[in-house]
Motif scaffolding. Structure first.
Motif, PDB file in Angstrom:
ATOM      1  N   HIS A  58       1.119  -1.121   0.049  1.00 17.47           N
ATOM      2  CA  HIS A  58      -0.101  -0.184  -0.013  1.00 17.47           C
ATOM      3  C   HIS A  58       0.602   1.315   0.021  1.00 17.47           C
ATOM      4  N   HIS A  60       1.435   4.084   1.871  1.00 17.67           N
ATOM      5  CA  HIS A  60       2.077   4.959   3.135  1.00 17.67           C
ATOM      6  C   HIS A  60       3.186   4.880   3.103  1.00 17.67           C
ATOM      7  N   ASP A  62       5.968   4.756   5.279  1.00 22.95           N
ATOM      8  CA  ASP A  62       6.553   3.259   5.892  1.00 22.95           C
ATOM      9  C   ASP A  62       6.493   1.852   4.549  1.00 22.95           C
ATOM     10  N   HIS A  63       6.129   2.646   4.177  1.00 26.19           N
ATOM     11  CA  HIS A  63       6.380   1.336   2.999  1.00 26.19           C
ATOM     12  C   HIS A  63       6.147   1.562   1.164  1.00 26.19           C
ATOM     13  N   HIS A 133      -7.666  -1.030   6.071  1.00 26.85           N
ATOM     14  CA  HIS A 133      -6.595  -0.839   6.687  1.00 26.85           C
ATOM     15  C   HIS A 133      -7.221   1.281   5.587  1.00 26.85           C
ATOM     16  N   ASP A 152      -0.373  -4.596   6.527  1.00 32.44           N
ATOM     17  CA  ASP A 152      -1.356  -3.679   7.526  1.00 32.44           C
ATOM     18  C   ASP A 152      -2.627  -3.925   7.155  1.00 32.44           C
ATOM     19  N   HIS A 182      -4.781  -1.253  12.538  1.00 33.10           N
ATOM     20  CA  HIS A 182      -2.970  -2.033  13.000  1.00 33.10           C
ATOM     21  C   HIS A 182      -3.251  -3.552  13.824  1.00 33.10           C
TER      22      HIS A 182
HETATM   23 ZN   LIG Z   1      -0.281   1.444   6.534  1.00 34.01          ZN
END
Ligand SMILES: [Zn+2]
Length: 240
Positions: A58, A60, A62-63, A133, A152, A182
């Motif tokens: 996805h 976001h 942090d990904h 999510h 996630d 989460h």
């Molecule tokens: Zn996420």
């Protein structure tokens, strides 16, 4: 390439946030290259110029924080059209995380769909139904049911069956259940107890998990479930 999840762990770099790296013969995949992925790949002597593809679960940060630099690295700065990018449509549409100027660099950009199988070189993978999510998010199974990757999501009862595999990697962000989309440690336990993989690996730790020492929590989970559970460490390698 990193075990940090969520914004505080990433911002403080208490653990690296480069995501996962999969290799099968000459097929090499970068999964969720978060912030600093390029640093982790080069530091660990994995040449991103030899990647076969990049997969985003996805959009976001942090990904996907390093997806653009990883695309450039995979394509020799855009001079060699090669490799594939797999991502949900919302990583490309509005407020895109994949910059438009480098979208011609990979051989192909594939918009992920639910419950669909894709192939890159010798690696085949299948998406799960969309996760719960706050962005379009998919979980994955690789090589049939050799590896399940629980990305996630908020917990829901079908998670175990949808990701069931010999080895399962579970994004365990929260120590305690909270009204956030989460997974918590209890959710990971429920998934492991039902899916009963040969090995479960917890990763993508948020701050509350990190402070509680994930390796100790993993040992307790092994004891409770009778399934081997490990906490991932930056740079950890697992043979499938
Ligand atoms: Zn996420």
């Amino acid at each position: 390439m990193g075990t940090a999840g969520a914004r505080f762990m990433v911002a403080k770099q208490l653990a690296a946030s480069g995501g996962l790296y999969l290799e099968d013969g000459d097929t090499r995949l970068a999964l969720d290259p978060g912030p600093g992925a390029i640093v982790q790949y080069t530091k660990r002597k994995v040449d991103p110029g030899r990647l076969s593809g990049i997969v985003l679960s996805h959009r976001h940060l942090d990904h996907a924080g390093d997806v653009n630099v990883m695309i450039e690295a995979m394509t020799d700065g855009g001079f060699k059209q090669r490799g594939k990018l797999f991502c949900p449509a919302d990583a490309l549409d509005e407020d895109p995380v994949v910059l438009r100027y480098l979208r011609g660099f990979p051989q192909e950009i594939v918009e992920l769909k639910p419950e669909t199988t894709y192939r890159v070189g010798s690696i085949e993978f299948t998406t799960t139904p969309a996760h719960r999510h706050n962005a379009e998010t998919y979980g994955f199974r690789f090589g049939g049911r050799r590896l399940g990757w629980v990305t996630d999501t908020e917990y829901y009862p079908e998670l175990a069956q949808q990701h069931q595999a010999e080895v399962m990697v579970i994004h365990t962000v929260l120590r305690e259940r909270r009204p956030l989309p989460h997974l918590s440690l209890d959710d990971a336990e429920a998934i492991i107890a039902e899916a009963r993989p040969r090995l479960a690996i917890l990763t993508h730790f948020g701050m509350t998990m990190w402070r509680a020492k994930p390796w100790e929590l993993a040992a307790q989970l092994s004891e409770k479930t009778g399934v081997e559970v490990k906490a991932a460490r930056d740079g950890m390698t697992v043979e499938l």
